[in-house]
Design a protein around this motif. Structure first.
Motif, PDB file in Angstrom:
ATOM      1  N   ALA A 180      48.890  49.125  53.764  1.00 52.28           N
ATOM      2  CA  ALA A 180      49.744  48.384  54.687  1.00 52.28           C
ATOM      3  C   ALA A 180      50.211  47.084  54.045  1.00 52.28           C
ATOM      4  N   VAL A 181      51.457  46.731  54.293  1.00 49.42           N
ATOM      5  CA  VAL A 181      52.022  45.502  53.752  1.00 49.42           C
ATOM      6  C   VAL A 181      52.673  44.724  54.878  1.00 49.42           C
ATOM      7  N   GLY A 182      53.014  43.493  54.577  1.00 48.49           N
ATOM      8  CA  GLY A 182      53.698  42.678  55.559  1.00 48.49           C
ATOM      9  C   GLY A 182      52.807  41.581  56.094  1.00 48.49           C
ATOM     10  N   ALA A 183      53.338  40.818  57.008  1.00 51.29           N
ATOM     11  CA  ALA A 183      52.611  39.678  57.565  1.00 51.29           C
ATOM     12  C   ALA A 183      51.313  40.138  58.206  1.00 51.29           C
ATOM     13  N   GLY A 184      50.228  39.485  57.867  1.00 52.01           N
ATOM     14  CA  GLY A 184      48.932  39.779  58.441  1.00 52.01           C
ATOM     15  C   GLY A 184      48.167  40.880  57.760  1.00 52.01           C
ATOM     16  N   ALA A 185      48.791  41.620  56.846  1.00 53.41           N
ATOM     17  CA  ALA A 185      48.087  42.697  56.143  1.00 53.41           C
ATOM     18  C   ALA A 185      47.163  42.100  55.100  1.00 53.41           C
ATOM     19  N   PRO A 186      45.910  42.537  55.035  1.00 55.05           N
ATOM     20  CA  PRO A 186      44.985  41.986  54.041  1.00 55.05           C
ATOM     21  C   PRO A 186      45.366  42.418  52.629  1.00 55.05           C
ATOM     22  N   SER A 187      45.148  41.528  51.683  1.00 57.18           N
ATOM     23  CA  SER A 187      45.407  41.885  50.291  1.00 57.18           C
ATOM     24  C   SER A 187      44.358  42.888  49.825  1.00 57.18           C
ATOM     25  N   ARG A 188      44.695  43.640  48.799  1.00 59.24           N
ATOM     26  CA  ARG A 188      43.779  44.657  48.290  1.00 59.24           C
ATOM     27  C   ARG A 188      42.715  44.076  47.373  1.00 59.24           C
ATOM     28  N   GLU A 189      42.857  42.830  46.968  1.00 56.08           N
ATOM     29  CA  GLU A 189      41.880  42.170  46.106  1.00 56.08           C
ATOM     30  C   GLU A 189      41.469  40.835  46.713  1.00 56.08           C
ATOM     31  N   VAL A 190      40.283  40.389  46.347  1.00 59.89           N
ATOM     32  CA  VAL A 190      39.826  39.054  46.720  1.00 59.89           C
ATOM     33  C   VAL A 190      39.460  38.308  45.441  1.00 59.89           C
ATOM     34  N   PHE A 191      39.578  36.992  45.486  1.00 62.51           N
ATOM     35  CA  PHE A 191      39.251  36.182  44.318  1.00 62.51           C
ATOM     36  C   PHE A 191      37.889  35.534  44.504  1.00 62.51           C
ATOM     37  N   VAL A 192      37.040  35.677  43.503  1.00 65.15           N
ATOM     38  CA  VAL A 192      35.727  35.034  43.496  1.00 65.15           C
ATOM     39  C   VAL A 192      35.796  33.918  42.457  1.00 65.15           C
ATOM     40  N   ASP A 225      38.169  44.268  44.073  1.00 61.07           N
ATOM     41  CA  ASP A 225      38.784  45.050  45.143  1.00 61.07           C
ATOM     42  C   ASP A 225      38.164  44.692  46.486  1.00 61.07           C
ATOM     43  N   ARG A 226      39.011  44.538  47.485  1.00 61.36           N
ATOM     44  CA  ARG A 226      38.490  44.227  48.824  1.00 61.36           C
ATOM     45  C   ARG A 226      37.646  45.369  49.364  1.00 61.36           C
ATOM     46  N   TRP A 227      38.056  46.594  49.045  1.00 59.45           N
ATOM     47  CA  TRP A 227      37.372  47.775  49.559  1.00 59.45           C
ATOM     48  C   TRP A 227      36.982  48.703  48.412  1.00 59.45           C
ATOM     49  N   PRO A 228      36.071  49.641  48.666  1.00 65.44           N
ATOM     50  CA  PRO A 228      35.837  50.688  47.674  1.00 65.44           C
ATOM     51  C   PRO A 228      37.099  51.521  47.465  1.00 65.44           C
ATOM     52  N   ARG A 305      39.933  52.197  34.256  1.00 65.00           N
ATOM     53  CA  ARG A 305      40.804  52.014  33.082  1.00 65.00           C
ATOM     54  C   ARG A 305      42.225  52.463  33.406  1.00 65.00           C
ATOM     55  N   TRP A 306      42.360  53.610  34.055  1.00 60.81           N
ATOM     56  CA  TRP A 306      43.673  54.123  34.452  1.00 60.81           C
ATOM     57  C   TRP A 306      44.395  53.125  35.360  1.00 60.81           C
ATOM     58  N   ALA A 307      43.643  52.459  36.245  1.00 61.16           N
ATOM     59  CA  ALA A 307      44.224  51.497  37.174  1.00 61.16           C
ATOM     60  C   ALA A 307      44.479  50.131  36.545  1.00 61.16           C
ATOM     61  N   GLY A 308      44.139  49.984  35.250  1.00 66.97           N
ATOM     62  CA  GLY A 308      44.328  48.700  34.583  1.00 66.97           C
ATOM     63  C   GLY A 308      43.271  47.683  34.937  1.00 66.97           C
ATOM     64  N   LYS A 309      42.111  48.175  35.348  1.00 71.80           N
ATOM     65  CA  LYS A 309      41.021  47.288  35.759  1.00 71.80           C
ATOM     66  C   LYS A 309      39.748  47.711  35.037  1.00 71.80           C
ATOM     67  N   ARG A 310      38.617  47.379  35.611  1.00 67.17           N
ATOM     68  CA  ARG A 310      37.320  47.729  35.060  1.00 67.17           C
ATOM     69  C   ARG A 310      36.328  47.783  36.207  1.00 67.17           C
ATOM     70  N   LEU A 311      35.141  48.284  35.939  1.00 66.37           N
ATOM     71  CA  LEU A 311      34.066  48.199  36.921  1.00 66.37           C
ATOM     72  C   LEU A 311      33.471  46.799  36.896  1.00 66.37           C
ATOM     73  N   PRO A 312      33.045  46.273  38.050  1.00 69.75           N
ATOM     74  CA  PRO A 312      32.396  44.960  38.049  1.00 69.75           C
ATOM     75  C   PRO A 312      31.002  45.045  37.444  1.00 69.75           C
ATOM     76  N   THR A 313      30.545  43.945  36.878  1.00 70.28           N
ATOM     77  CA  THR A 313      29.135  43.861  36.514  1.00 70.28           C
ATOM     78  C   THR A 313      28.320  43.745  37.795  1.00 70.28           C
ATOM     79  N   GLU A 314      27.013  44.021  37.698  1.00 65.88           N
ATOM     80  CA  GLU A 314      26.223  43.869  38.919  1.00 65.88           C
ATOM     81  C   GLU A 314      26.128  42.412  39.341  1.00 65.88           C
ATOM     82  N   ALA A 315      26.219  41.481  38.391  1.00 66.13           N
ATOM     83  CA  ALA A 315      26.245  40.062  38.760  1.00 66.13           C
ATOM     84  C   ALA A 315      27.510  39.745  39.550  1.00 66.13           C
ATOM     85  N   CYS A 436      36.788  48.318  41.933  1.00 67.87           N
ATOM     86  CA  CYS A 436      37.183  47.805  40.635  1.00 67.87           C
ATOM     87  C   CYS A 436      37.244  46.280  40.624  1.00 67.87           C
ATOM     88  N   ALA A 437      37.271  45.728  39.427  1.00 68.28           N
ATOM     89  CA  ALA A 437      37.386  44.287  39.225  1.00 68.28           C
ATOM     90  C   ALA A 437      38.351  44.046  38.070  1.00 68.28           C
TER      91      ALA A 437
END
Length: 441
Positions: A180-192, A225-228, A305-315, A436-437
């Protein structure tokens, strides 16, 4: 002991013992429910990856006898002649059907007799005893979590059996479509953001040795990623030829999928233009909005890798939880915060638990699917084995990858932000998915 507890006037000083007794009873009810089957299904080996269910059933009782009755209670062994049979380190799962296992009826009698004596030990034990096995009821937490972990193993065995009608299902809350996109839609990623955080624990009384000690870890900022990853997202990787393109695979992963002819998650089957799955013996279309499960570490790594990302470390995974017992805080999970405890026999849709979000906005960190991380299973600085080396220490190294968070089949007792699971990178029968991260640069 149950009768003695019932006769007591309410007294907060007895609440811990009453809680432990209630939790032990709930775990046993769960074990008996998953093994309330015809004897043939209990003694059969449904996959060489798993034990016969009757082995797991007697094993949880033998584990209780070893740790609560003998080690904590000083009680003479009840059935020392079966210790070798139910020693998980002496016999690989594929070999266990050949052992002289207790039959279903005898296994039930055995674990019932052990449990009665366990409750007597609980009634008599001093939970303020400085002995680390008794302090805070650690030994009871040890056997309680152990039984729930085997209950999840039983569910994995029943899924591999492909026998219909054995496992109850339930309803999941609705999700929020991540596209979902548009006003109020959550982004697919979060920043730590960058900075130190405390990893592990020194305070949770029932935490395992591999979760200790607490220690500072300093991380650069990253996106998570905000979600799995959902079935729909993963199906796009499959449709793009991901399983046939060695660019996305580690050499050992490519060798594995090529040799095994793997082209989709375990239990997926192509049906015309779509994918179907076998879920506890029932064929159904793969729901695109659920987190993908039954994927190996190699598959998760290739997708990232296909998505241009990586798996997060457990930390990175743990920091996203904010240093709390659960991502939302220290309160026990509510039904609207996490998919745990087999409320439904599948993950809840992506976005189903916004109330369980961590401080940086990541959701579904606890429950639904175990999440593969990029980390090897290694000890924390200052690690000390307790109460036995075979729980964690013998698995350390660069053989097993770490999973975090728990699944829909995980009981809340064995789900917390510091809990570390581990398995071979080829394993797919477990209820595992991933998110992903990527770096902030």
């Amino acid at each position: 002991m149950r009768e003695r507890l019932a006769q007591r006037e309410p007294d907060p000083r007895h609440a811990p013992k009453e809680l432990i007794a209630a939790e032990l009873a709930a775990a046993r009810d769960r074990s008996l429910a998953y093994t309330d089957l015809e004897d043939d299904l209990l003694v059969r080996q449904h996959s060489p990856l798993m034990s016969p269910l009757v082995w797991d059933l007697a094993h949880v009782g033998n584990y209780e006898e070893l740790w609560v009755l003998r080690e904590a209670g000083g009680i003479t062994p009840l059935r020392p002649e079966i210790d070798d049979i139910y020693d998980a380190f002496k016999h690989p799962r594929k070999n266990r059907p050949a052992l002289p296992l207790l039959g279903p009826a005898e296994a039930r009698r055995y674990i019932s007799g052990v449990r009665g004596r366990v409750l007597d030990v609980l009634d008599a034990v001093d939970l303020e005893d400085p002995d680390p096995l008794r302090a805070g009821g650690f030994v009871f937490g040890l056997v309680l979590q152990h039984e729930h972990q085997h209950d999840e193993t039983m569910l994995a065995t029943l899924q591999l059996s492909r026998e219909p009608g054995l496992i109850r299902d339930g309803e999941s809350p609705p999700g929020r479509v991540p596209s979902a996109v548009g006003a109020g839609a959550p982004s697919r990623e979060v920043f730590v953001p960058p900075g130190p955080f405390t990893m592990g624990t020194d305070t949770l009384p029932w935490a395992y040795d591999n979760e200790r000690p607490a220690h500072l870890v300093n991380l650069p900022g990253y996106w998570l990623d905000r979600w799995p990853v959902s079935n729909g997202d993963y199906a796009a990787f499959v449709a793009d030829g991901g399983y046939g393109d060695r660019r996305w695979w580690r050499p050992e992963g490519w060798e594995w999928v090529s040799a095994k002819g793997i082209h989709a998650p375990l239990f997926w089957t192509r049906n015309g233009d779509g994918w179907w799955r076998d879920r506890f013996g029932r064929m159904e279309p793969v729901p695109p909005d659920e987190p993908v499960q039954h994927v190996s570490w190699y598959e998760a790594d290739a997708y990232a890798r296909w998505a241009g990302k990586r798996l997060p470390t457990e930390a990175e995974w743990e920091k996203a939880c904010g240093g709390r017992t659960f991502p939302w805080g220290d309160a026990e999970p509510r039904a609207d915060q996490a998919g745990l405890g087999h409320r439904a026999a599948r993950p809840a849709p992506v976005g189903a638990y916004p109330a369980g979000a961590g401080p940086y906005g990541a959701e579904q960190l606890i429950g639904d699917v175990w999440e593969w991380t990029s980390s090897w299973f290694q000890p924390y600085p200052g690690f000390r084995s307790f109460p036995y080396a075979e729980y964690s220490e013998v698995f350390f190294g660069e053989t097993y990858r770490v999973l975090r968070g728990g699944s829909w089949a995980t009981h809340p007792t064995a789900a917390r932000t510091t809990f570390r699971n581990w398995d071979y990178p080829i394993r797919r029968q477990i209820f595992a998915g991933f998110r992903c991260a990527r770096g902030a640069g």
